[in-house]
Design an enzyme around this catalytic site. Sequence first.
Site, mmCIF file in Angstrom:
data_model
loop_
_atom_site.group_PDB
_atom_site.id
_atom_site.type_symbol
_atom_site.label_atom_id
_atom_site.label_comp_id
_atom_site.label_asym_id
_atom_site.label_seq_id
_atom_site.Cartn_x
_atom_site.Cartn_y
_atom_site.Cartn_z
ATOM 1 N N SER A 1 -23.710 16.043 21.693
ATOM 2 C CA SER A 1 -22.456 16.783 21.313
ATOM 3 C C SER A 1 -21.556 17.002 22.845
ATOM 4 O O SER A 1 -20.332 17.684 22.578
ATOM 5 C CB SER A 1 -22.514 17.997 20.600
ATOM 6 O OG SER A 1 -22.784 17.951 19.204
ATOM 7 N N LYS B 1 -17.758 26.900 25.555
ATOM 8 C CA LYS B 1 -17.666 26.636 24.118
ATOM 9 C C LYS B 1 -18.002 27.586 23.112
ATOM 10 O O LYS B 1 -18.791 28.683 23.503
ATOM 11 C CB LYS B 1 -19.001 25.503 23.908
ATOM 12 C CG LYS B 1 -19.082 25.012 22.472
ATOM 13 C CD LYS B 1 -20.017 23.918 22.386
ATOM 14 C CE LYS B 1 -20.054 23.180 21.018
ATOM 15 N NZ LYS B 1 -21.163 22.237 20.983
ATOM 16 N N SER C 1 -19.908 17.898 18.969
ATOM 17 C CA SER C 1 -19.113 19.070 18.527
ATOM 18 C C SER C 1 -18.373 19.780 19.819
ATOM 19 O O SER C 1 -17.431 20.622 19.180
ATOM 20 C CB SER C 1 -20.235 19.955 17.775
ATOM 21 O OG SER C 1 -21.061 20.366 18.830
#
Length: 488
Positions: A178, A79, A154
């Site tokens: 997330s 990420k 996210s």
Amino acid sequence: MKELVKKTGHELRGLLDKKEVTSVEVAKAFLGRIEEIDGELNCFLTVTADLALEQAKAADERITSGKAGPLTGIPVGLKDLLVTKGVRTTCASKILENFIPPYDGTAVAKLREAGAIFPGKLNMDEFAMGSSNENSAFGPVKNPWDLTRVPGGSSGGSAASVAACEVPMSLGSDTGGSIREPAAFCGIVGMKPSYGRVSRYGLIAFASSLDQIGPMARDVEDAAILFKAISGFDPRDSTSLNPPAFDLKKALNPDVKGLRIGVPKEYFVEGMDPEVESAVRKAIAQLKEMGAEVKEVSLPHTEYAVAVYYIIATAEASSNLARFDSVRFGMRVDGKDLIDTYRETRAAGFGMEVKRRIMLGTYALSAGYYDAYYRKAQRVRTLIARDFAEAFREVDVICTPVVPSVAFRHGEKIADPLQMYLSDIFTIPLNLAGLPGLSLPCGFTKEGMPIGLQMMAGFLQEETLFRAAYAYEQANDWRRIPALGEVK
């Protein structure tokens, strides 16, 4: 080569150990898959093909020398809020568009040391603020099951890339759901560790008392292997813990006989998708048939969790994001004086949702409102944590839906922040309590969209959490690979 990208990490490990394939061939297969489909999905913000091939060559030498570990030669997506030495790390924000860190965060360093391959950095909501991945400054990620729907946020790029076989596993971060929400939306496994079990050093902070790095994978075994690799004490993170090492053998035990499973009545609310409720209740009934004891528990302060979260998380964000002032790193827009430079830089660099949360947090911390909002929110957070502590005296694992619905369509909630925030109603309480949780597939809707089952465990009880998830997964066959956009 096309079949290679459908393998899990541990299946690839077997092929590598038997010399049926090389790490370079594995790396080329996944890089080819990224080149083939990522223009459609937008999972990757930066592809690091040269780095991946260099790491793959080193992995092959390590395998030949007999020094390979479980992740040597296995691609892992990162990420884009995980600081990675020499690789652009943007946090999906214009303000860090060209930021190249000079060091690795601890989780990244552990994977590099383990011999993993890094194909690139994954798209996300800007500064991890969002539940749909529509807040990225570099465009939204699409859900590989239905390209008109969101992948969740996210960690949307981390989830969609695993579901679409661009990588076998990835790292995400979970501040209010997330990891678990996008895992549910994309039909994969995503796990949030206990607070302090994985070092946050090198994780660009959103809300420091809530953020945790965790694994995302196509099955529970891969998630457990990746969790073991990144967990452990780190003196560079003042909140890092030093519990006994995670025992993979105990975690991957397919026997749930005698395991006590709690079902909180507050998590089956009016208005939730009936197909989601039905799938989750069937999963719980199946666990009971497998030998688990199932009983109702209560988490009475759940209804306050979203309000509490959006005071505490935004307050911490307003403080954490104050560092992005154009002086030390990131975008700089020169103004007529220093204050004007701050103002112009932040106005141009931050997106709308980030600005909204900074303003909410600054308001909650301001003189005259601190006691009314922030202090009160902290007190209710304690009550929520006590609810879980009380429940875990009676049960070992709590099972709930991950989200009240399946993945929604792009644009459906972006103009209504409150509706978007309510998507996290079942995941936020766990972050406030600092406990571990996991999302795994438990079925599909009639349309064909994946449904997620959330499992939660007591503090530092990750082995019990994985045991319950592994047992359920072994008794089912929900692991599927979508043909891009197969749900219409």
